[in-house]
Scaffold this active site. Structure first.
Site, short mmCIF file in Angstrom:
data_model
loop_
_atom_site.label_atom_id
_atom_site.label_comp_id
_atom_site.label_asym_id
_atom_site.label_seq_id
_atom_site.Cartn_x
_atom_site.Cartn_y
_atom_site.Cartn_z
N SER A 214 0.82 -1.21 0.00
CA SER A 214 0.00 0.00 0.00
C SER A 214 0.86 1.27 0.00
O SER A 214 2.00 1.26 0.45
CB SER A 214 -0.90 0.03 1.23
N1 SAH Z 1 -0.66 -5.16 3.99
C1 SAH Z 1 0.12 -5.43 2.78
C2 SAH Z 1 -0.63 -5.05 1.52
C3 SAH Z 1 -1.31 -6.18 1.07
S1 SAH Z 1 -2.07 -6.25 -0.51
C4 SAH Z 1 1.46 -4.76 2.82
O1 SAH Z 1 1.73 -4.00 3.77
O2 SAH Z 1 2.26 -5.02 1.94
C5 SAH Z 1 -3.36 -7.33 -0.04
C6 SAH Z 1 -2.95 -8.73 0.30
O3 SAH Z 1 -4.12 -9.39 0.76
C7 SAH Z 1 -2.44 -9.54 -0.87
O4 SAH Z 1 -1.18 -10.06 -0.58
C8 SAH Z 1 -3.47 -10.64 -1.04
O5 SAH Z 1 -2.95 -11.87 -1.48
C9 SAH Z 1 -4.03 -10.74 0.36
N2 SAH Z 1 -5.36 -11.34 0.48
C10 SAH Z 1 -6.46 -11.17 -0.31
N3 SAH Z 1 -7.49 -11.91 0.15
C11 SAH Z 1 -7.03 -12.57 1.25
C12 SAH Z 1 -7.62 -13.47 2.16
N4 SAH Z 1 -8.88 -13.89 2.05
N5 SAH Z 1 -6.85 -13.96 3.17
C13 SAH Z 1 -5.57 -13.57 3.31
N6 SAH Z 1 -4.96 -12.70 2.48
C14 SAH Z 1 -5.67 -12.21 1.47
#
Ligand code: SAH
Length: 213
Positions: free
Chosen positions: A62
């Site tokens: 993000s």
């Molecule tokens: N917080 C992260 C940004 C993540 S982007 C950072 O600081 O880098 C969103 C993430 O959520 C992705 O890696 C995606 O694979 C994950 N995601 C999406 N749906 C999910 C779910 N149901 N359970 C766990 N992770 C999930």
């Protein structure tokens, strides 16, 4: 490569403080953590720029401001048990750990999970607990959580997460139809009541799971 310490100083001043985030612990975490180590080497020079960056598998780390805003809105205190759904690069989890939280984070994509786990090992951040799973189910064995932060956007708030939220507790999640129409929703639990507040527009990758999508 540009000096990361100076880049971070500038990022905090121009992107974070300038937009109104003032929580000292949040600013301190963003100033201290080496965000350039949470992206691929080829993108390291862009790590302190004002936007999200690709981390592989179609996912993103993000924008620094959004990480700061969500960390502030969560109103954490040291020692709180915090659940994050969507580990991605691990940066948001690292910010919360730096703020003194006991962090549990869930990622559904294997490659990202292992990369984040290695990153925490390399940085000697041993306190963050990671799980490879569908985070819309929460982390039932470890609940309740004082705070829950979802860093991917779903159609609705997954019920298991509200169930695993402590009372009092705060949960933040982007909700909406696709990236262009999401709002950041704050769910507060207090005295058995659950109150939702809209905190403005955001754009996150999809929350893919059994609940909430
Ligand atoms: N917080 C992260 C940004 C993540 S982007 C950072 O600081 O880098 C969103 C993430 O959520 C992705 O890696 C995606 O694979 C994950 N995601 C999406 N749906 C999910 C779910 N149901 N359970 C766990 N992770 C999930």
């Amino acid at each position: 490569m540009v000096d990361p310490v100076r880049s971070r100083e500038r990022m905090v001043r121009e992107q974070i403080e300038a937009r109104g985030v003032s929580d000292r612990a949040v600013l301190d975490a963003l100033r201290s953590l080496p965000r350039h180590l949470f992206v691929e080497e080829a993108l390291a020079s862009k790590a302190y720029s004002d936007g999200p960056l690709p981390i592989g598998e179609g996912q993103t780390i993000s924008q620094p401001y959004i990480v700061a805003l969500m960390s502030e809105l969560l109103r954490v205190e040291p020692g709180m048990k915090v659940l994050e759904i969507g580990t991605g690069s691990g940066y948001q989890a690292a910010v919360l750990a730096h703020m003194g939280c006991d962090v549990y984070t869930v990622e559904r994509i294997k490659k990202l999970f292992f990369a984040a786990r290695k990153r925490f090992m390399d940085m000697r951040m041993f306190s963050v607990k990671l799980k490879l799973d569908d985070g819309t189910m929460g982390w039932p064995d470890e609940g309740p959580f004082d705070r829950i932060i979802v860093t991917a956007g779903g159609h609705s708030v997954p019920e298991p997460l509200v169930d695993q939220l402590a009372d009092p507790g705060r949960l933040l999640i982007p909700v909406g139809e696709g990236r262009r129409h999401q709002s950041l929703v704050l769910v507060e639990k207090k005295d058995g009541e659950v109150i939702r507040t809209d905190k403005g527009g955001v754009a996150f990758v999809d929350l893919v799971g059994k609940h909430g999508w």
